[in-house]
Design an enzyme around this catalytic site. Structure first.
Site, PDB file in Angstrom:
ATOM      1  N   CYS A  31      -8.305   5.864  85.754  1.00  0.00           N
ATOM      2  CA  CYS A  31      -7.807   4.756  84.940  1.00  0.00           C
ATOM      3  C   CYS A  31      -8.463   3.463  85.401  1.00  0.00           C
ATOM      4  O   CYS A  31      -8.971   3.374  86.518  1.00  0.00           O
ATOM      5  CB  CYS A  31      -6.299   4.648  85.078  1.00  0.00           C
ATOM      6  SG  CYS A  31      -5.497   6.140  84.520  1.00  0.00           S
ATOM      7  N   TYR A 170      -5.538  18.797  80.578  1.00  0.00           N
ATOM      8  CA  TYR A 170      -5.073  18.094  81.776  1.00  0.00           C
ATOM      9  C   TYR A 170      -3.659  18.515  82.157  1.00  0.00           C
ATOM     10  O   TYR A 170      -2.733  18.411  81.348  1.00  0.00           O
ATOM     11  CB  TYR A 170      -5.143  16.585  81.488  1.00  0.00           C
ATOM     12  CG  TYR A 170      -4.556  15.648  82.510  1.00  0.00           C
ATOM     13  CD1 TYR A 170      -4.833  15.744  83.866  1.00  0.00           C
ATOM     14  CD2 TYR A 170      -3.735  14.601  82.091  1.00  0.00           C
ATOM     15  CE1 TYR A 170      -4.308  14.844  84.772  1.00  0.00           C
ATOM     16  CE2 TYR A 170      -3.207  13.680  82.991  1.00  0.00           C
ATOM     17  CZ  TYR A 170      -3.496  13.812  84.331  1.00  0.00           C
ATOM     18  OH  TYR A 170      -2.975  12.911  85.217  1.00  0.00           O
ATOM     19  N   HIS A 173      -0.974  15.365  88.213  1.00  0.00           N
ATOM     20  CA  HIS A 173      -0.245  14.134  88.558  1.00  0.00           C
ATOM     21  C   HIS A 173       1.202  14.109  88.080  1.00  0.00           C
ATOM     22  O   HIS A 173       1.812  13.038  88.030  1.00  0.00           O
ATOM     23  CB  HIS A 173      -0.989  12.904  87.987  1.00  0.00           C
ATOM     24  CG  HIS A 173      -2.366  12.738  88.560  1.00  0.00           C
ATOM     25  ND1 HIS A 173      -3.494  12.747  87.789  1.00  0.00           N
ATOM     26  CD2 HIS A 173      -2.790  12.573  89.823  1.00  0.00           C
ATOM     27  CE1 HIS A 173      -4.575  12.593  88.553  1.00  0.00           C
ATOM     28  NE2 HIS A 173      -4.164  12.498  89.803  1.00  0.00           N
ATOM     29  N   ASP A 266      -2.696  12.033  95.387  1.00  0.00           N
ATOM     30  CA  ASP A 266      -4.100  12.231  95.015  1.00  0.00           C
ATOM     31  C   ASP A 266      -4.923  11.011  95.449  1.00  0.00           C
ATOM     32  O   ASP A 266      -5.979  11.153  96.061  1.00  0.00           O
ATOM     33  CB  ASP A 266      -4.175  12.425  93.495  1.00  0.00           C
ATOM     34  CG  ASP A 266      -5.559  12.799  93.015  1.00  0.00           C
ATOM     35  OD1 ASP A 266      -6.351  13.319  93.823  1.00  0.00           O
ATOM     36  OD2 ASP A 266      -5.856  12.581  91.827  1.00  0.00           O
TER      37      ASP A 266
END
Ligand code: ADP
Ligand code: SF4
Length: 691
Positions: A31, A170, A173, A266
């Site tokens: 991001c 995906y 997270h 992460d």
């Protein structure tokens, strides 16, 4: 690079389904705060990564449908064909340098409060969304699931039309519907999409297969999967079902992109994960279960560590988000045998704070990050000098070092005078505190390059006063003299000095960093700064056998570190170290042997015993030199000084990232056109006549 280099391995092409990555450097999705709102800035930033040698450059998460959007966070969007031209800018910028472009399609499910679209969030089972919004997600029925699959398929077709080479499904997270379906805690369904593991991965299997059917002839299909949530039995884990999931889906995707979850694990900061390759113990098993290439991350900045990952069979591709942000040219520097020129990520997560605050990405180490389009900055190139006039930079902290480095690169003759016996300023001082060792990289990178520049002279132990500066008579002077922590408690909460300052020994962060610590005993750290330093100092004092209490007027401890994904970890660590945490309390008075604390919401006060007080409140800019030089302009011109400018903390104390940025900005603008240097290009909405 020499004919045979130990790093040749990193430059081998890697086949990924129907496409081939030109090397093993893989910028994983990250991001950035540009997203769908600022496509030109985004494209320029991604293009710079490709120019710097990243063989694959991916997008951030790209929302596929309005039933899942996480505004005001600015992520990518590919809702319909109107989104394609913006993505074209990105893929063109990446392809211009021969790299592959990857897109991470996302449906956030439980993680998406849908503040813009106002549509009900969707999840495997009904539950509150994981933001603090007072909204619940509804359980998806079989029609929703069919639609969900169709949205993925259509998004993949649009991604192909936009020019992407790699299309992701995906499940990472704890932010993606596909992952929520896998997790028993989020999936309590009793139909064919719930219950057994095979049922819980059914949707993932369908989505990957259908993306392949749709675009697999020319695009690789990647699967991003979090192999461990670090939640023990409560979450997916390597010792539990995650290993089985990899086994069951092993050959389905063309590429496995594996990491740990949530985002704070992460993208752990160096304070909590100091070592390169910190995810290896979780992700290394994946390669043994699939013949498909595997990419993983671990804040890799050293080519030896990268080569070792590949030789030992832990990874096929070296994934990076932050190292590619701190140094978009990391691959080229390895290729060209310029290892010393690598701008190593310090693991501070200022980059993440940009995304969390919904503004374009910024970086402590790389001041050009996010400025590629709007200011036209490049991480490796800067315009040449426009005169042969010499420059004096006073102060060798982050601001002075960056300014001197860029002026030197422009070709100016630069003299850098530092008062102390070492360069680095606060980046060096703070690096001696617990967990902040990597902050010295701000200095190391710049010091190394400055020392190799013929036009730059560095003088240590050279504290300069106004007379000395006038005597030298450099035509241009930059002051980068930093800031000093206040000793009187003034700051956000207290606008006047605290009462009773003479009743207890008072310390500031500058004292602690200089090794001047309280004698063991009861020490209160008062945090009215709200970033990382008070917590770090509390840790340091625990190491020195103090009995530490951290008091803050804020609602929570180290409040701003929420934006750098550190806050939970900081609180846990301080509690583990027996630091007593007291929030929403101000110091109303310092007493002999203690403090009177006042609740910030009520009139309630209480007394606490203390032997010493550390004030982490605010800083005074070290601007005396600037004031004494600038208040006598005639003496300045008599001395031949044409320009005088303060940069960094001595102008306005801020983060290290701010200081580096202001040093860079000053060097970029030095002897520039007569325009308002505060302005930058903006992405304006074009108003068409048709509605
Ligand atoms: P910034 O973050 O703005 O770079 P720092 O406080 O990290 O600020 O660094 C300021 C540096 O300037 C310190 O290394 C300090 O020793 C040095 N310095 C401060 N005043 C003088 C001076 N008068 N002459 C030379 N060096 C100075
Ligand atoms: Fe690394 Fe900090 Fe830059 Fe992020 S902001 S890339 S963590 S140096």
């Amino acid at each position: 690079m020499s004919v045979k280099s130990p790093y040749d391995l990193l430059f081998e092409p890697v086949r990924i389904g129907p496409v081939t990555a030109p090397n093993r450097f893989y910028q994983v999705p990250h991001c950035n705060g540009f997203g769908h709102l600022r496509p030109r800035g985004l494209a320029a930033m991604r293009g710079i990564k490709a120019e710097g040698g990243w063989g694959v450059v991916c997008t951030e998460e790209v929302e596929i449908h309005p039933t899942s959007e996480i505004s005001p966070a600015v992520e990518g969007r590919i809702w319909d064909d109107q989104d394609i031209p913006a993505h074209r800018l990105v893929t063109d910028a990446i392809h211009a340098h021969g790299s592959l472009a990857g897109i991470e399609l996302v449906h956030n499910g439980l993680h998406a409060p849908n503040r813009i679209s106002r549509l009900p969030p969707m999840a495997p089972s009904a539950a509150p969304v994981d933001s603090s919004d007072p909204i619940q997600a509804r359980a998806m029925d079989l029609t929703d699931i069919r639609n969900f699959r169709r949205w993925h398929r259509h998004a993949a077709l649009r991604a192909k039309a936009a020019g992407y080479d790699i299309v992701y499904a995906y499940a990472g997270h704890n932010m993606a519907t596909l992952m929520h379906f896998m997790q028993p805690r989020h999936n309590q369904r009793s139909d064919e999409y719930g219950g057994s593991l095979e049922n819980r991965i059914r949707l993932t299997r369908e989505v990957i297969s259908e993306i392949k059917d749709a675009v697999g002839d020319s695009c690789a299909v990647a699967f991003r999967f979090a192999v461990d949530e670090l939640l023990g039995e409560e979450g997916l884990s390597v010792d539990g079902e995650a290993r089985d999931i990899v086994g069951l889906l092993a050959e389905l995707p063309d590429l496995w992109d594996v990491n740990i979850s949530g985002w704070s694990n992460d993208s752990a900061t160096a304070r909590f994960e100091p070592n390169e390759g910190y995810q290896e113990s979780y992700t290394a098993f994946v390669k043994s279960m699939t013949s498909k290439p595997v990419v993983g991350v671990g804040r890799f900045t050293s080519p030896d560590a990268m080569v070792s990952q590949i030789r030992r069979g832990a990874l096929d591709l070296i994934g990076a988000a932050r190292p590619s942000i701190a140094d978009p040219f990391l691959p080229s520097k390895i290729r060209d045998d310029r290892i010393e020129a690598i701008r190593e990520c310090i693991g501070c997560n200022i980059c993440v704070s940009g995304d969390n605050l919904n503004v374009p990405i910024r970086c402590t180490q790389n001041p050009t990050m996010g400025e590629e389009w709007r200011r036209g900055w490049h991480p490796e190139k800067i315009g040449p000098s426009v005169s042969d006039e010499a420059v004096l930079v006073v102060g060798g902290g982050p601001a002075g070092l960056e300014c001197a480095l860029q002026l030197g690169k422009r070709g100016y003759r630069v003299t850098l005078a530092e008062g102390s016996s070492a360069l680095g300023g606060r980046s060096l001082r703070e690096s001696r505190l617990p967990g902040l060792k990597s902050y010295a990289r701000v200095k190391d990178y710049r010091e190394g390059l400055l020392k190799s520049m013929a036009g730059v002279e560095i003088y240590l132990e050279s504290p300069l006063d106004a007379d000395a500066i006038r005597e030298f008579g450099f035509p241009h002077v930059f002051l980068a003299t930093g800031a000093t922590w206040r000793r009187d408690g003034t700051g956000r909460q207290n606008h006047r000095p605290l009462a009773g300052l003479n009743h207890l020994p008072i310390f500031t962060p500058d004292d602690i960093m200089a090794g001047n610590l309280p004698n063991a005993g009861k020490v209160t750290v008062f945090d009215d700064d709200h970033y990382y330093l008070a917590g770090v100092i509390a840790e340091k004092l625990v190491e020195a056998d103090c009995d530490v209490t951290l008091v803050t007027p804020a609602q929570t401890v180290s409040a701003w570190t929420d934006f750098t994904l550190e806050q939970d970890k900081i609180i846990t660590r301080l509690l583990e170290k027996n630091v007593e945490l007291t929030v929403r309390r101000n110091i109303s008075e310092i007493l002999p042997g203690g403090l009177r604390l006042a609740c910030t919401h009520s009139n309630h006060t209480e007394e606490r015993a203390a032997d010493a007080l550390v004030l982490v409140t605010a800083r005074d800019a070290n601007d005396a030199l600037h004031r004494s030089l600038s208040t006598q302009p005639e003496q300045l011109s008599e001395a031949g000084i044409q320009s005088l400018q303060s940069i960094g903390d001595c102008l306005a104390p801020g983060t290290i990232a701010n200081a580096v940025y202001l040093g860079h900005l000053a060097a970029q603008n030095f002897q520039g056109d007569d325009w308002d240097a505060a302005l930058f290009r903006r992405e304006m909405t074009a108003l068409s006549r048709e509605a």
